[in-house]
Scaffold this motif. Structure first.
Motif, mmCIF file in Angstrom:
data_model
loop_
_atom_site.group_PDB
_atom_site.id
_atom_site.type_symbol
_atom_site.label_atom_id
_atom_site.label_comp_id
_atom_site.label_asym_id
_atom_site.label_seq_id
_atom_site.Cartn_x
_atom_site.Cartn_y
_atom_site.Cartn_z
ATOM 1 N N PRO A 17 0.829 -1.207 0.000
ATOM 2 C CA PRO A 17 0.000 0.000 0.000
ATOM 3 C C PRO A 17 0.866 1.261 0.000
ATOM 4 O O PRO A 17 1.948 1.285 0.589
ATOM 5 C CB PRO A 17 -0.792 -0.124 1.301
ATOM 6 C CG PRO A 17 -0.814 -1.592 1.590
ATOM 7 C CD PRO A 17 0.512 -2.100 1.127
ATOM 8 N N GLY A 18 0.389 2.285 -0.658
ATOM 9 C CA GLY A 18 1.099 3.554 -0.676
ATOM 10 C C GLY A 18 2.049 3.726 -1.834
ATOM 11 O O GLY A 18 2.632 4.794 -2.025
ATOM 12 N N GLY A 19 2.224 2.686 -2.637
ATOM 13 C CA GLY A 19 3.134 2.778 -3.773
ATOM 14 C C GLY A 19 3.505 1.402 -4.241
ATOM 15 O O GLY A 19 3.614 0.477 -3.446
ATOM 16 N N THR A 20 3.666 1.232 -5.531
ATOM 17 C CA THR A 20 4.022 -0.083 -6.059
ATOM 18 C C THR A 20 5.504 -0.109 -6.412
ATOM 19 O O THR A 20 6.043 0.836 -6.977
ATOM 20 C CB THR A 20 3.184 -0.416 -7.302
ATOM 21 O OG1 THR A 20 3.339 0.619 -8.279
ATOM 22 C CG2 THR A 20 1.707 -0.525 -6.938
ATOM 23 N N GLY A 21 6.150 -1.198 -6.051
ATOM 24 C CA GLY A 21 7.574 -1.328 -6.297
ATOM 25 C C GLY A 21 8.379 -1.012 -5.051
ATOM 26 O O GLY A 21 7.937 -0.283 -4.151
ATOM 27 N N LYS A 27 10.614 4.587 0.173
ATOM 28 C CA LYS A 27 10.503 6.045 0.298
ATOM 29 C C LYS A 27 9.379 6.416 1.267
ATOM 30 O O LYS A 27 9.531 7.307 2.110
ATOM 31 C CB LYS A 27 10.240 6.661 -1.079
ATOM 32 C CG LYS A 27 10.216 8.193 -1.108
ATOM 33 C CD LYS A 27 10.109 8.677 -2.553
ATOM 34 C CE LYS A 27 10.242 10.207 -2.628
ATOM 35 N NZ LYS A 27 9.106 10.912 -2.048
ATOM 36 N N MET A 28 8.251 5.729 1.154
ATOM 37 C CA MET A 28 7.129 5.999 2.034
ATOM 38 C C MET A 28 7.483 5.711 3.486
ATOM 39 O O MET A 28 7.164 6.499 4.390
ATOM 40 C CB MET A 28 5.914 5.170 1.618
ATOM 41 C CG MET A 28 4.645 5.526 2.385
ATOM 42 S SD MET A 28 3.268 4.427 2.033
ATOM 43 C CE MET A 28 3.722 3.029 3.055
ATOM 44 N N LEU A 29 8.162 4.587 3.723
ATOM 45 C CA LEU A 29 8.525 4.232 5.096
ATOM 46 C C LEU A 29 9.488 5.249 5.689
ATOM 47 O O LEU A 29 9.320 5.683 6.839
ATOM 48 C CB LEU A 29 9.162 2.841 5.137
ATOM 49 C CG LEU A 29 8.302 1.639 4.769
ATOM 50 C CD1 LEU A 29 9.041 0.349 5.131
ATOM 51 C CD2 LEU A 29 6.946 1.662 5.446
ATOM 52 N N VAL A 30 10.503 5.624 4.930
ATOM 53 C CA VAL A 30 11.498 6.562 5.445
ATOM 54 C C VAL A 30 10.862 7.919 5.748
ATOM 55 O O VAL A 30 11.242 8.600 6.713
ATOM 56 C CB VAL A 30 12.663 6.706 4.439
ATOM 57 C CG1 VAL A 30 13.597 7.846 4.839
ATOM 58 C CG2 VAL A 30 13.454 5.404 4.359
ATOM 59 N N ILE A 342 6.309 -1.306 11.033
ATOM 60 C CA ILE A 342 5.881 -0.652 9.792
ATOM 61 C C ILE A 342 4.388 -0.857 9.533
ATOM 62 O O ILE A 342 3.827 -0.238 8.621
ATOM 63 C CB ILE A 342 6.706 -1.117 8.578
ATOM 64 C CG1 ILE A 342 6.430 -2.586 8.243
ATOM 65 C CG2 ILE A 342 8.186 -0.868 8.800
ATOM 66 C CD1 ILE A 342 6.969 -3.004 6.873
ATOM 67 N N LYS A 343 3.734 -1.718 10.332
ATOM 68 C CA LYS A 343 2.279 -1.848 10.200
ATOM 69 C C LYS A 343 1.581 -0.527 10.492
ATOM 70 O O LYS A 343 0.437 -0.319 10.096
ATOM 71 C CB LYS A 343 1.745 -2.945 11.121
ATOM 72 C CG LYS A 343 2.106 -4.369 10.700
ATOM 73 C CD LYS A 343 1.444 -5.378 11.610
ATOM 74 C CE LYS A 343 1.816 -6.816 11.234
ATOM 75 N NZ LYS A 343 3.224 -7.144 11.552
ATOM 76 N N SER A 344 2.249 0.348 11.192
ATOM 77 C CA SER A 344 1.696 1.672 11.440
ATOM 78 C C SER A 344 1.492 2.443 10.140
ATOM 79 O O SER A 344 0.667 3.362 10.079
ATOM 80 C CB SER A 344 2.620 2.468 12.366
ATOM 81 O OG SER A 344 3.921 2.595 11.786
ATOM 82 N N MET A 345 2.226 2.045 9.080
ATOM 83 C CA MET A 345 2.148 2.744 7.801
ATOM 84 C C MET A 345 1.461 1.923 6.716
ATOM 85 O O MET A 345 0.695 2.457 5.913
ATOM 86 C CB MET A 345 3.552 3.148 7.347
ATOM 87 C CG MET A 345 4.196 4.171 8.277
ATOM 88 S SD MET A 345 5.934 4.519 7.895
ATOM 89 C CE MET A 345 6.758 3.195 8.784
ATOM 90 N N ALA A 392 11.918 8.507 11.003
ATOM 91 C CA ALA A 392 12.979 7.529 10.734
ATOM 92 C C ALA A 392 14.287 7.991 11.375
ATOM 93 O O ALA A 392 14.503 9.185 11.608
ATOM 94 C CB ALA A 392 13.153 7.354 9.231
ATOM 95 N N ARG A 393 15.149 7.021 11.649
ATOM 96 C CA ARG A 393 16.388 7.320 12.372
ATOM 97 C C ARG A 393 17.598 6.726 11.641
ATOM 98 O O ARG A 393 17.585 5.546 11.270
ATOM 99 C CB ARG A 393 16.296 6.737 13.778
ATOM 100 C CG ARG A 393 17.495 7.004 14.671
ATOM 101 C CD ARG A 393 17.317 6.313 16.015
ATOM 102 N NE ARG A 393 16.074 6.722 16.685
ATOM 103 C CZ ARG A 393 15.607 6.144 17.775
ATOM 104 N NH1 ARG A 393 16.256 5.112 18.326
ATOM 105 N NH2 ARG A 393 14.479 6.567 18.319
ATOM 106 N N GLU A 394 18.622 7.548 11.449
ATOM 107 C CA GLU A 394 19.883 7.015 10.929
ATOM 108 C C GLU A 394 20.512 6.164 12.020
ATOM 109 O O GLU A 394 20.689 6.616 13.145
ATOM 110 C CB GLU A 394 20.817 8.161 10.523
ATOM 111 C CG GLU A 394 20.344 8.936 9.310
ATOM 112 C CD GLU A 394 21.372 9.936 8.821
ATOM 113 O OE1 GLU A 394 22.512 9.903 9.329
ATOM 114 O OE2 GLU A 394 21.043 10.743 7.935
#
Length: 424
Positions: A17-21, A27-30, A342-345, A392-394
């Protein structure tokens, strides 16, 4: 002297969800964006929970022809597209490798539920007919009843002629299928495995089932922020769909062909709590045992884990169970280790999510960035670890633990590590 065979990930394909590929997914997660929204696939008004994380998926745009779309369930379509991306990413040629040495392992919790429900509604005239005949059913309807069709479709798509199977262990299916693939490579039954998970469960019957046990969030007025793992205000998970597929191959062969290695599947273990169909003990003993076993197989200590990708479904019993398991298995190191969900997203895609989370882990290792737990604002005193809230955190991530928990008592843990982390 017997040479140890090691299983590594060299290709990644994601439909989420949020983008394919894979690129859009990461990118969405970060960025910490969420893909949860009101259900658009059908009229959700009769249900308590009317939200989900859907994929805006155009099969034709991803190379699927009309006949393939008609024949394959949506979950199979997602798996085939993800598999093709993974193979392209790896630069692997099944023909050159020898098709008989290339296998397939696909995880799914609910199989072809979308097609089964659609075809039943047609054959029963929307439930008005008590006796249903096969007069209006398509010739490929049998394949929707048999989850093994998912493995067959992926095998046909990539030209794999080795061992092919579907793993269905509920919400740990996406983890367990990759763990099985690694085992087959280590034992020599295959040299390459195309493996992962897929599910497309956003259907009225599935929504009704989770509604009945109040497992899903009823936060319909704020769908974008409804999935709140570890937050004190959480009230259930958000149903989702998706797929992630990997090329997993034997390390020496991958090095010979100059493949990019994302990570080694260094350890994997699965346990069952033999306790309750949906309930969990708060101490997390069985999940902790799976984590310890996976660490032992990886020959790593708890202090070696740099990041924990949690199951983090957003139910109170799961989040507290996991927190207890991390403390029990990692000791004091659990308090120094970032943990996120990541289920939050992207929501909870049942049998697919374990593989989608593996994808997040290997990308975190590649970029040394830990994805956040979105929507986390109010700490729960019983969940007192570092859940990487919102941003997100480095963070250096050489070794990652990812876990899954499923109805039926299934508890799985996988350790991913840099291929150079362990001596050959």
């Amino acid at each position: 002297m017997t040479v140890e065979r090691r299983a590594v990930i060299t290709g990644v394909g994601v439909m989420a969800p949020g983008g394919t590929g894979t690129k859009d997914f990461w990118k969405m997660l970060v960025e910490g964006r969420t893909a949860t929204r009101g259900i658009t696939f059908f009229d959700p008004s009769p249900f308590r929970s009317r939200i989900a994380a859907e994929i805006d998926f155009d099969p034709g745009a991803h190379g699927l022809g009309g006949r393939e779309v008609r024949r394959m369930d949506r979950a199979a379509q997602l798996a085939v597209v993800a598999a093709r991306e993974a193979v392209a990413d790896s630069g692997f040629d099944p023909v050159e490798a020898g098709p008989a040495r290339v296998g397939v392992s696909i995880g799914s919790a609910v199989g072809a539920s979308t097609s089964l429900e659609d075809e039943y509604r047609l054959a029963s005239d929307d439930g008005r007919l008590e006796a249903v005949t096969g007069d209006y059913l398509p010739p490929w309807f049998y394949h929707h009843f048999v989850p093994s069709s998912f493995a067959a479709e992926v095998a046909w798509a990539v030209g794999a002629e080795g061992p092919a199977t579907v793993v269905s262990t509920g919400c740990t299916s996406g983890l367990d299928s990759v763990g099985l693939a690694a085992d087959l490579i280590r034992e020599g039954s295959a040299d390459v495995m195309i493996c992962g998970g897929t599910d497309a469960p956003i259907t009225p019957i599935t929504v009704a089932c989770f509604d009945a046990i109040k497992a899903t969030s009823p936060r319909n007025d704020d769908a974008a922020h409804a999935s709140r793992p570890f937050d004190a205000s959480r009230n259930g998970f958000v149903l989702a769909e998706g797929s992630a597929v990997f090329v997993v191959e034997e390390l020496a062969a991958a090095r010979r062909r100059g493949a990019h290695v994302y990570a080694e599947i260094a350890g994997f273990a699965s346990r069952c709590n033999a306790y309750h169909m949906t309930g969990l003990r708060q101490d997390g003993a069985e999940l902790a045992e799976a984590i310890r076993s996976a660490l032992d197989e990886a020959r790593l200590d708890p202090k070696d884990i740099d990041y924990v990708n949690a199951h983090g479904s957003g139910t109170k019993q799961n989040d507290r169970h996991e927190t207890g398991a991390f403390k029990r298995s990692l000791g004091e190191h659990a308090r120094r280790t970032p943990v996120s969900s990541i289920k939050s997203m992207v929501g909870h895609s049942l049998g697919a999510i374990g593989s989608i989370e593996i994808a997040a882990c290997v990308l975190a290792m590649r970029d040394n960035v830990v994805p956040p737990t979105a929507n986390f604002s109010t700490p729960d005193p019983e969940c007192d670890l570092d859940y990487v809230p919102v941003t997100a955190r480095e963070w250096r991530t050489d070794a990652v633990l990812t876990v899954g928990s499923g109805f039926g008592g299934f508890q799985s843990a996988m350790v991913l590590a840099g291929a150079e982390r362990r001596a050959a």
